[in-house]
Write an enzyme that holds these catalytic residues in place. Sequence first.
Site, mmCIF file in Angstrom:
data_model
loop_
_atom_site.group_PDB
_atom_site.id
_atom_site.type_symbol
_atom_site.label_atom_id
_atom_site.label_comp_id
_atom_site.label_asym_id
_atom_site.label_seq_id
_atom_site.Cartn_x
_atom_site.Cartn_y
_atom_site.Cartn_z
ATOM 1 C CB CYS A 14 -0.936 0.059 1.195
ATOM 2 S SG CYS A 14 -1.960 1.554 1.108
ATOM 3 C CG ASN A 41 -1.648 -1.834 -4.396
ATOM 4 O OD1 ASN A 41 -2.438 -0.902 -4.554
ATOM 5 N ND2 ASN A 41 -1.520 -2.466 -3.251
#
Lengths: 258, 305
Positions: B130, B192
């Site tokens: 993240c 991601n």
Amino acid sequence: MKAKILSNREAAPGYFRLAVSATEALLRGRPGQFVMVRGEGWETDPLLRRPFSIYRFRKGMEAVEILYRAVGRGTRLLSQMKAGDAIDILGPLGNGFPDLPEGRRSLLVAGGAGVAPLISVAEAKGGSARLIMGGKTKDDISYVFEDERELGIDVTYATEDGSFGKMGTSISAMKEEASPGDTVFACGPLKMLREVERLSREMGFTSYVSYEERMGCGTGLCFGCVVMGAGGEYQRVCKDGPVFDVNELSWKDIEDID
Amino acid sequence: MVDLSVNMFGIDFKNPVFAASGTAGYGIELVHYIDLEKIGALITKGVSPKPKSGNPQPRIIETPSGILNSIGLQNIGVKRLIDEVLPELEKYDTSVIVNIFGDDIDGYINVAGAFLNEDRVDALEVNLSCPNVKEGGIAFGRDPKISAEITSAVVEASQKPVIAKLTPNVTDIAPIAKAVEEAGAAAVSVVNTLLGMAVDVETRRPYFKNVTAGLSGPAIRPVALRFVWETARAVKIPVIGIGGITSGKDALEFIMAGAAAVQVGSANLVDPGVISNVIDEIEDYCTKNGISDLKEIRGIIKEEI
């Protein structure tokens, strides 16, 4: 869902009224609920839908009406669309305003285009609620004149430059009219909502605010549009709101970022 | 009749189109807009050992054909996910993958271990990447050794198939993909969000408090596609392609580049029913082109290189 634009006109300088065909589900929405809209053919830019409160439920026309200001790219593109153009509309979304307890006076306090979710409250209450409509100048409030006539609602107008109605803001007008026991429904700039919260504590009335935040999805999926709740947890404006009892929010944690 | 089902790591998925973590809430939000039983798999919003409040506003801004977000992994924590969300998902015949993360290796082990006896969960997806959190986050995902260490710890603690979700914010993705494969990952999710940023020229400040944020949406699709292609050539485990997929055609590009399945992310935010269209469009393409099994076209572009 796909819908058709029935009309899209500038009702006051910079303020547009957009009427779109509506499904039965949308027409059953509550005042204070909102829709997410994008034009057909926008492809991927602008990408996201734009959120708008439902301004008027036009049941006879099987349509809903949206009020918006053309300020950003999406709303400017929207303002160029015409009757007959296709539009993609998702809704009704969010929680909407609660029903008013019988026998209590209600005040609808609006700052500029923040009036959007409040006119449909006035419409649903059959005109029993009083609207306090404030703006910087007459242009910020004049589009309401036609709703006032059609719905027969009582309106107090206030402008900061004194060009129409009382000189001052909707908050200064509210102070004169509100009394303990009233219920206030408010929508407008954050500064105004802070005052509503402060005054409801000081003067002892119940307040519900329709809170605005930049939204991603409008459906609770992305967690983009949060506001700090009184319990110390971020609330999703789109799903847990946009209408909150003022006591549900942690006002000290809400930053003025605009 | 086209069979869109895919078998990966011993699980039969109805089709290869999954809802990406972070863009489908906990799944419960999606049921008003789409038949959950139609989608290949639901990947729930990432959960950590303890609830996490996420980042302050602003959290999201639109960019050309894209979205920059800085949500900061707000989540209800693994206990509430198991107590409140999984029983709701029990009502639907759909594959469920839970996305997990921790602040450190112990955190990953802790959250993974909570699913040891949760049969409702088909697999875990480990967020190694993240960009919007200070601790761990992207730094883990850039390091093959740490990525492998986390992956094997999660495999051991959960006893479930583990999908490693990789970051695109690296020069070369292949060594990281290989490292997690060796560490026991059943598949990799690629990719991601891409690190990006925005500046408010009026205030002359970065738009986001963390300065950088994660870019997603159609704007990143060509980059994501390249990463998927590179990864598919580097590993034997299935690659799940992610990045700006909004249509069946987009999904087919990823499948032809080597993806066994795809995830639809940002497009859910625009149209929460979009996955249904993506599935229908893939089926149409297969019917028109006489394809009975997606394996016939998976990684097909590799043949020509």
